[in-house]
Design a protein around this motif. Structure first.
Motif, PDB file in Angstrom:
ATOM      1  N   THR A 241     -11.463 -45.219   3.982  1.00  0.00           N
ATOM      2  CA  THR A 241     -10.042 -45.096   3.891  1.00  0.00           C
ATOM      3  C   THR A 241      -9.680 -43.832   2.860  1.00  0.00           C
ATOM      4  N   VAL A 242      -9.022 -43.021   3.452  1.00  0.00           N
ATOM      5  CA  VAL A 242      -8.450 -41.914   2.974  1.00  0.00           C
ATOM      6  C   VAL A 242      -6.845 -41.913   2.779  1.00  0.00           C
ATOM      7  N   PHE A 243      -6.249 -41.931   1.468  1.00  0.00           N
ATOM      8  CA  PHE A 243      -4.896 -41.727   1.203  1.00  0.00           C
ATOM      9  C   PHE A 243      -4.851 -40.499   0.882  1.00  0.00           C
ATOM     10  N   ILE A 244      -3.354 -39.942   1.208  1.00  0.00           N
ATOM     11  CA  ILE A 244      -2.801 -38.482   0.909  1.00  0.00           C
ATOM     12  C   ILE A 244      -1.989 -38.918  -0.142  1.00  0.00           C
ATOM     13  N   ARG A 245      -1.908 -38.105  -1.115  1.00  0.00           N
ATOM     14  CA  ARG A 245      -1.021 -38.440  -2.511  1.00  0.00           C
ATOM     15  C   ARG A 245      -0.340 -37.085  -2.785  1.00  0.00           C
ATOM     16  N   LEU A 246       0.862 -36.947  -2.651  1.00  0.00           N
ATOM     17  CA  LEU A 246       1.583 -35.851  -3.028  1.00  0.00           C
ATOM     18  C   LEU A 246       1.487 -35.370  -4.503  1.00  0.00           C
ATOM     19  N   THR A 247       1.342 -34.102  -4.701  1.00  0.00           N
ATOM     20  CA  THR A 247       1.297 -33.551  -5.806  1.00  0.00           C
ATOM     21  C   THR A 247       2.950 -33.342  -6.416  1.00  0.00           C
ATOM     22  N   GLU A 248       3.204 -32.688  -7.536  1.00  0.00           N
ATOM     23  CA  GLU A 248       4.562 -32.223  -7.951  1.00  0.00           C
ATOM     24  C   GLU A 248       4.920 -31.402  -6.661  1.00  0.00           C
ATOM     25  N   ARG A 249       4.341 -30.572  -6.376  1.00  0.00           N
ATOM     26  CA  ARG A 249       4.833 -29.463  -5.405  1.00  0.00           C
ATOM     27  C   ARG A 249       5.045 -29.950  -4.125  1.00  0.00           C
ATOM     28  N   GLY A 250       4.114 -30.911  -3.500  1.00  0.00           N
ATOM     29  CA  GLY A 250       4.264 -31.783  -2.440  1.00  0.00           C
ATOM     30  C   GLY A 250       5.525 -32.686  -2.527  1.00  0.00           C
ATOM     31  N   MET A 251       5.835 -33.335  -3.712  1.00  0.00           N
ATOM     32  CA  MET A 251       7.063 -33.977  -3.886  1.00  0.00           C
ATOM     33  C   MET A 251       8.203 -33.163  -3.522  1.00  0.00           C
ATOM     34  N   ASP A 252       8.319 -31.888  -4.187  1.00  0.00           N
ATOM     35  CA  ASP A 252       9.161 -30.921  -3.941  1.00  0.00           C
ATOM     36  C   ASP A 252       9.532 -30.761  -2.442  1.00  0.00           C
ATOM     37  N   ALA A 253       8.599 -30.425  -1.765  1.00  0.00           N
ATOM     38  CA  ALA A 253       8.509 -30.397  -0.182  1.00  0.00           C
ATOM     39  C   ALA A 253       9.141 -31.456   0.244  1.00  0.00           C
ATOM     40  N   PHE A 254       8.547 -32.561  -0.030  1.00  0.00           N
ATOM     41  CA  PHE A 254       9.113 -33.921   0.740  1.00  0.00           C
ATOM     42  C   PHE A 254      10.557 -34.122   0.540  1.00  0.00           C
ATOM     43  N   LEU A 255      11.257 -33.779  -0.953  1.00  0.00           N
ATOM     44  CA  LEU A 255      12.658 -33.780  -1.109  1.00  0.00           C
ATOM     45  C   LEU A 255      13.449 -32.749  -0.302  1.00  0.00           C
ATOM     46  N   TRP A 256      12.733 -31.501  -0.206  1.00  0.00           N
ATOM     47  CA  TRP A 256      13.455 -30.616   0.715  1.00  0.00           C
ATOM     48  C   TRP A 256      13.641 -31.017   2.009  1.00  0.00           C
ATOM     49  N   HIS A 257      12.541 -31.288   2.802  1.00  0.00           N
ATOM     50  CA  HIS A 257      12.457 -32.004   3.828  1.00  0.00           C
ATOM     51  C   HIS A 257      13.743 -33.139   4.210  1.00  0.00           C
TER      52      HIS A 257
END
Length: 180
Positions: A101-117
């Motif tokens: 099992t592989v999980f994908i965790r957002l980094t701070e930059r990833g969280m920025d992209a998630f919030l933008w989206h």
């Protein structure tokens, strides 16, 4: 728009509707093809943004479940995840004792992209809601019915394409010197 007066009225209408559907789908595809830089100096492509969105909304799901949600292969998710990891938007993690099992965790930059989206879709969804509010309940039912029929038609397109292609090739082979 095609307007061939030799066609019956319903064929002209169908052709005009298909032209409009093609135009709408092309506009949607153009939006999906356009990469975006949300301020990190890196371009994100639609497939990357969609994976970031899934990782942000479903952090408890592994890559297999996310692939299923997106309707793509686990390999496609893995390739996109690798690109996002290199860009610093995600980290991959395995639960203790589980190497499959592989999980994908957002980094701070990833969280920025998630919030933008999320912010982008709030506006797009609000615009859609405002347009839908202008429709009557009957129009909404009709729209759903039409969209379901369109989905069925699109589901059948690969079969029709293969059939017509085989017939075309067969005719061309039987009459190589004629234009079909």
């Amino acid at each position: 728009m095609v307007n061939n007066s030799a066609k019956p009225h319903s064929a002209i209408t169908a052709s005009n509707i298909l032209d409009m559907i093609t135009r709408v789908l092309n506009k949607a595809a153009a939006i999906e093809k356009e990469p975006v830089d949300i301020g990190h100096g890196l371009f994100l492509y639609a497939s990357e943004v969609h994976l970031i969105d899934m990782a942000g909304r479903y952090p408890e799901e592994g890559m297999s479940q996310i692939a299923s949600r997106l309707g793509i292969t686990k390999g496609a998710v893995s390739q996109t995840a690798k690109k996002l990891e290199e860009k610093g938007y995600i980290e991959r993690a395995n639960p203790e004792g589980d190497r499959k099992t592989v999980f994908i965790r957002l980094t701070e930059r990833g969280m920025d992209a998630f919030l933008w989206h999320t912010a982008y879709h709030e506006v797009v969804n609000q615009n859609m809601a405002e347009e839908v509010e202008k429709l009557s309940a009957r129009d909404i039912d009709t729209l759903f019915s039409i969209l379901l029929r369109m989905e069925t038609m699109l589901d059948n397109c690969p079969v029709v394409r293969n059939k017509i292609t085989a017939q075309f090739i067969q005719k061309k082979l039987a009459n190589p010197d004629t234009d079909i």
